[in-house]
Design a protein around this motif. Structure first.
Motif, PDB file in Angstrom:
ATOM      1  N   ASN B  64     -45.099 -14.484  -3.265  1.00  0.00           N
ATOM      2  CA  ASN B  64     -45.272 -15.623  -4.170  1.00  0.00           C
ATOM      3  C   ASN B  64     -45.622 -15.167  -5.577  1.00  0.00           C
ATOM      4  OD1 ASN B  64     -44.879 -17.670  -2.219  1.00  0.00           O
ATOM      5  ND2 ASN B  64     -46.942 -17.277  -1.453  1.00  0.00           N
ATOM      6  N   ASP B  65     -46.643 -14.306  -5.680  1.00  0.00           N
ATOM      7  CA  ASP B  65     -47.213 -14.025  -6.994  1.00  0.00           C
ATOM      8  C   ASP B  65     -46.245 -13.250  -7.887  1.00  0.00           C
ATOM      9  OD1 ASP B  65     -49.310 -15.273  -5.846  1.00  0.00           O
ATOM     10  OD2 ASP B  65     -50.656 -13.545  -5.795  1.00  0.00           O
ATOM     11  N   HIS B  66     -45.397 -12.426  -7.291  1.00  0.00           N
ATOM     12  CA  HIS B  66     -44.389 -11.729  -8.096  1.00  0.00           C
ATOM     13  C   HIS B  66     -42.989 -12.260  -7.828  1.00  0.00           C
ATOM     14  CE1 HIS B  66     -47.740  -8.709  -8.398  1.00  0.00           C
ATOM     15  NE2 HIS B  66     -47.411  -8.884  -9.647  1.00  0.00           N
ATOM     16  N   GLN B  67     -42.936 -13.445  -7.274  1.00  0.00           N
ATOM     17  CA  GLN B  67     -41.651 -14.167  -7.095  1.00  0.00           C
ATOM     18  C   GLN B  67     -40.580 -13.364  -6.372  1.00  0.00           C
ATOM     19  OE1 GLN B  67     -42.764 -14.304 -10.782  1.00  0.00           O
ATOM     20  NE2 GLN B  67     -44.142 -15.831  -9.960  1.00  0.00           N
ATOM     21  N   TRP B  68     -41.010 -12.530  -5.421  1.00  0.00           N
ATOM     22  CA  TRP B  68     -39.993 -11.822  -4.634  1.00  0.00           C
ATOM     23  C   TRP B  68     -39.026 -12.812  -3.997  1.00  0.00           C
ATOM     24  CZ3 TRP B  68     -43.447  -7.935  -1.372  1.00  0.00           C
ATOM     25  CH2 TRP B  68     -43.909  -6.921  -2.212  1.00  0.00           C
ATOM     26  N   ILE B  69     -39.598 -13.926  -3.589  1.00  0.00           N
ATOM     27  CA  ILE B  69     -38.797 -14.913  -2.851  1.00  0.00           C
ATOM     28  C   ILE B  69     -37.651 -15.477  -3.709  1.00  0.00           C
ATOM     29  CG2 ILE B  69     -40.252 -16.945  -3.426  1.00  0.00           C
ATOM     30  CD1 ILE B  69     -38.876 -16.087   0.059  1.00  0.00           C
ATOM     31  N   ASP B  70     -37.808 -15.404  -5.026  1.00  0.00           N
ATOM     32  CA  ASP B  70     -36.780 -15.952  -5.928  1.00  0.00           C
ATOM     33  C   ASP B  70     -35.718 -14.927  -6.319  1.00  0.00           C
ATOM     34  OD1 ASP B  70     -38.177 -18.370  -5.976  1.00  0.00           O
ATOM     35  OD2 ASP B  70     -39.445 -17.693  -7.633  1.00  0.00           O
ATOM     36  N   LEU B  71     -35.896 -13.669  -5.920  1.00  0.00           N
ATOM     37  CA  LEU B  71     -34.985 -12.611  -6.397  1.00  0.00           C
ATOM     38  C   LEU B  71     -33.502 -12.901  -6.136  1.00  0.00           C
ATOM     39  CD1 LEU B  71     -36.880  -9.258  -5.687  1.00  0.00           C
ATOM     40  CD2 LEU B  71     -35.989 -10.002  -7.899  1.00  0.00           C
ATOM     41  N   PRO B  72     -33.126 -13.333  -4.920  1.00  0.00           N
ATOM     42  CA  PRO B  72     -31.684 -13.560  -4.689  1.00  0.00           C
ATOM     43  C   PRO B  72     -31.084 -14.563  -5.675  1.00  0.00           C
ATOM     44  CG  PRO B  72     -32.871 -13.524  -2.598  1.00  0.00           C
ATOM     45  CD  PRO B  72     -33.920 -13.538  -3.680  1.00  0.00           C
ATOM     46  N   THR B  73     -31.831 -15.617  -5.986  1.00  0.00           N
ATOM     47  CA  THR B  73     -31.346 -16.624  -6.932  1.00  0.00           C
ATOM     48  C   THR B  73     -31.370 -16.079  -8.357  1.00  0.00           C
ATOM     49  OG1 THR B  73     -32.446 -18.223  -5.510  1.00  0.00           O
ATOM     50  CG2 THR B  73     -31.654 -19.027  -7.628  1.00  0.00           C
ATOM     51  N   GLN B  74     -32.480 -15.454  -8.701  1.00  0.00           N
ATOM     52  CA  GLN B  74     -32.644 -14.927 -10.056  1.00  0.00           C
ATOM     53  C   GLN B  74     -31.560 -13.903 -10.401  1.00  0.00           C
ATOM     54  OE1 GLN B  74     -36.754 -13.789 -10.785  1.00  0.00           O
ATOM     55  NE2 GLN B  74     -36.075 -11.915 -11.809  1.00  0.00           N
ATOM     56  N   ALA B  85     -19.298 -17.980 -14.225  1.00  0.00           N
ATOM     57  CA  ALA B  85     -19.725 -19.017 -13.286  1.00  0.00           C
ATOM     58  C   ALA B  85     -20.898 -19.797 -13.862  1.00  0.00           C
ATOM     59  CB  ALA B  85     -20.135 -18.382 -11.961  1.00  0.00           C
ATOM     60  N   GLU B  86     -20.816 -21.119 -13.779  1.00  0.00           N
ATOM     61  CA  GLU B  86     -21.966 -21.945 -14.154  1.00  0.00           C
ATOM     62  C   GLU B  86     -23.075 -21.780 -13.112  1.00  0.00           C
ATOM     63  OE1 GLU B  86     -22.624 -23.941 -16.832  1.00  0.00           O
ATOM     64  OE2 GLU B  86     -20.799 -23.136 -17.754  1.00  0.00           O
ATOM     65  N   LYS B  87     -24.231 -22.299 -13.439  1.00  0.00           N
ATOM     66  CA  LYS B  87     -25.412 -22.148 -12.570  1.00  0.00           C
ATOM     67  C   LYS B  87     -25.199 -22.699 -11.148  1.00  0.00           C
ATOM     68  CE  LYS B  87     -29.466 -21.954 -15.587  1.00  0.00           C
ATOM     69  NZ  LYS B  87     -30.149 -20.858 -14.870  1.00  0.00           N
ATOM     70  N   GLY B  88     -25.976 -22.144 -10.227  1.00  0.00           N
ATOM     71  CA  GLY B  88     -26.027 -22.692  -8.865  1.00  0.00           C
ATOM     72  C   GLY B  88     -24.873 -22.286  -7.966  1.00  0.00           C
ATOM     73  N   GLN B  89     -24.125 -21.259  -8.354  1.00  0.00           N
ATOM     74  CA  GLN B  89     -22.943 -20.883  -7.569  1.00  0.00           C
ATOM     75  C   GLN B  89     -22.931 -19.421  -7.124  1.00  0.00           C
ATOM     76  OE1 GLN B  89     -19.310 -23.448  -9.188  1.00  0.00           O
ATOM     77  NE2 GLN B  89     -20.303 -22.383 -10.853  1.00  0.00           N
ATOM     78  N   VAL B  90     -23.877 -18.639  -7.640  1.00  0.00           N
ATOM     79  CA  VAL B  90     -23.878 -17.203  -7.327  1.00  0.00           C
ATOM     80  C   VAL B  90     -25.235 -16.826  -6.730  1.00  0.00           C
ATOM     81  CG1 VAL B  90     -23.566 -14.869  -8.250  1.00  0.00           C
ATOM     82  CG2 VAL B  90     -22.332 -16.792  -9.269  1.00  0.00           C
ATOM     83  N   ILE B  91     -25.200 -16.024  -5.687  1.00  0.00           N
ATOM     84  CA  ILE B  91     -26.455 -15.552  -5.101  1.00  0.00           C
ATOM     85  C   ILE B  91     -26.294 -14.092  -4.698  1.00  0.00           C
ATOM     86  CG2 ILE B  91     -26.032 -16.274  -2.691  1.00  0.00           C
ATOM     87  CD1 ILE B  91     -29.072 -17.473  -3.103  1.00  0.00           C
TER      88      ILE B  91
END
Lengths: 411, 411
Positions: B64-74, B85-91
């Protein structure tokens, strides 16, 4: 039990010196190594070397010159003795989820004519999700998931079941299943068995060969300390290797990956379970982390794990203020993994308060406080201090006002 | 063309300063960034920080604190503008091979009633192997691979084809396919298209949205410089996201991964393509590597890439001693990726001799010498020196006695 007893236990601990091989943060008692193992010191230098020297200076040549290409096998062979496997049966690759898909497919093909995959309602969800994904793809005629409560597994081992999929240690309660007995009962009915070792590999003696297990998967980032999201591993018993196939047939599993043939021909070994190019940095971290195990007897790990948990339970019972904390794990250490679960109505808030005070435990919905014991770096003094902090939190009601929410908690 | 021209080209290069952002070894001319990108300096410090601070000191809390969970999206969102590609289409997740399996399954389910996957004989083998794996699992009634030569794709776009699977730039010859035209022709016949961007993402402008592409996969370790075996990425056009399913339904793709439900429910976004827990160290390396792109215009990359290759060809043609080196790539830069292939009877031995002299090129069976141009860190002087070394190797027959064998060469 008093503090002198604790000091004596630490003094007698044959694994005590292993703690120095880890980089543990100050003022922290880490009882969550069953979610994410701590950082072995050897990993820091290895990762720096892989990044700067092997990748940075040596570039593409390192695939050969630094044996990157051998990492999946090399790491697999380091894991093998920890899980009771002879050579040539374990390989490091992908994630547990992906590896389960490979093994489920293999097992269903081997056991043609049967479609049911038996598992437990309380198995770790991703294991069940992977069966559901395969079932949706193939149709229920070829793959269907059947769930039972943990205590009723045996009576559901009937001759219409294709695959028994079990996690050796339950992620919530720490309940340890009897691998030898369940595998034997399954085999009597012609059922193939896949064991998930996520919470047992590196935590207790696992005897895959001795138990005649067919397939297994496990995790690199818990008791094996390979780092967050470390690559997983899988095991396929030698006797199945010439007969199995798996559908994630990427180029690394080809008999001759560098011939660049248009036609897939699977490697005649455990290597056929490789798929795409592995992360060299991540796999090197796990490779370095496994060196910690070189002089370690897994029987010593198990003995200390049981002692740590038993001391924890005894200390909790010795404090009247902790009476509302109910042990969800069994008191019988033989039937337990290396973690303890306690239920409490305020489990989440208590967990957060403990973390605030430097005792890292874990919360599992709906009301479970989970404490993991990692004998390579957990001391008896850690346990003593953790329980005292727990008393502090509960008696002063530090948990009364939860300031956190559930979003994003990770196993 | 003389050395003054080369110096002038480097002087006028708008990307010249980018070279300083990479850690390049001394006395080395690296023309293999299309196999493994060079090390961005930012990656070294980021990886050290992730290992020592985030994992070592902060342990499980970093999810949580270093946003590891967000890495695939980021990471996916950092790649998106590079591939149009516009947002929300690449992971970002798994490997190209695994991601192809997800997308092939999705496309076949969307296009129910058709079973054929059309691809090219000379596609990168793992792409074909993944179709073969899916075909073996599902049966040819549901999935069968049809291969044609690259030049005959158009005439095979018939209305019995379910999926067209193409790699935008051929890994051997560097031939660039026309994404816009082929996608449009395929759509006219009701065919869904999957593009493999392994040799194009970061090498030239890719316009997934503009070309109305359905699905794409790509590689983190070539032109994106994420390190050996870096995680891959995938793209699913927004218009398909509510209709698609994929069978590798691991817990990270669940709508609520941390609810630990026994029943899988896929995320209502590109996140459903996640499977198991990602390697945080590997994905952080790629995340840091992508920061190099912040101020880069992909049109500048393309212009320089073409110029580097054209200069290379011109210099080769200017040396009579290199007459036996035959260009297998097209001379038409518009139809080329960012690499050149030359055939030569002694290609393997020449390649090894070049490497011995510090010019890192690549060999592809049976007789191809491959030179990759990575405009972020390749200079015109590199090209000049590389061709001179090639002349040296060929004229003095340094390649006469091959001292290496083929085992273990990696793309």
């Amino acid at each position: 039990m008093n503090f002198d007893d604790i000091v004596a236990l630490d003094k007698a601990d044959v694994l005590a010196s292993k703690r120095d091989e880890f980089d543990l943060p100050a003022n922290t008692i880490y009882l969550d190594g069953n979610s994410l193992g701590a950082l072995p010191k050897s990993v820091k230098s290895r990762v720096a070397q892989v990044v700067s020297e092997q990748w940075g200076s040596h570039l593409i040549r390192s695939w050969n010159d630094h044996q990157w290409i051998d990492l999946p096998t090399q790491v697999g062979e380091k894991i093998a003795p920890i899980i009771g496997a002879e050579k040539g049966q374990v390989i490091c690759c992908d994630s547990i989820s992906i590896n389960l898909f490979k093994l489920l497919s293999s097992a269903l093909i081997l056991n043609t004519g049967r479609s049911k995959v038996l598992s437990t309602q309380d198995n770790f969800p991703t294991d069940l999700y992977m069966v559901q994904g395969l079932s949706d793809l193939l149709g229920t005629d070829l793959c269907q998931l059947k769930l039972v409560e943990e205590q009723y597994i045996e009576q559901h081992l009937t001759d219409d079941i294709a695959v028994l999929l079990l996690t050796q240690v339950n992620f919530r309660t720490g309940k340890l299943l009897n691998m030898q007995k369940l595998t034997e009962l399954a085999h009597k009915k012609g059922i193939l068995v896949i064991w998930d070792l996520a919470h047992s590999a590196g935590a207790l003696p696992v005897e895959l060969d001795k138990c005649n297990v067919d397939f297994a998967v496990g995790c690199g980032y818990k008791y094996l300390n390979g780092g967050p999201g470390s690559p997983a591993f899988l095991y396929v018993a030698k006797r199945h290797q010439s007969a199995v196939k798996q559908p994630l047939s990427g180029w690394m599993g080809h008999a001759k990956p560098f011939a660049f043939d248009a036609q897939y021909e699977c490697a005649a070994s455990i290597n056929q379970y490789l798929c795409g190019t592995p992360s060299v940095i991540a796999m090197s971290a796990l490779d370095a982390a496994l060196d910690v195990w070189e002089s370690v007897k897994i029987s010593d790990v198990r003995a200390k794990s049981i002692a740590l948990a038993d001391v924890f339970i005894a200390l909790v019972h010795s404090h009247a203020s902790l009476a509302d904390l109910r042990l969800s794990s069994t008191e019988d250490s033989i039937q337990r993994g290396s973690q303890l679960a306690f239920s409490h109505n305020h489990a989440f808030a208590i967990c957060q308060a403990l973390i605030e005070k430097g005792v890292i435990a874990d919360f599992r919905a709906p009301n479970i406080l989970r404490f993991g014991f990692t004998p390579l770096y957990t001391s008896f003094e850690d346990v003593w201090n953790a329980v005292n902090t727990l008393v502090d939190v509960v008696t002063t009601k530090l948990y009364a006002e939860p300031r956190f929410n559930l979003a994003g908690k990770v196993t």
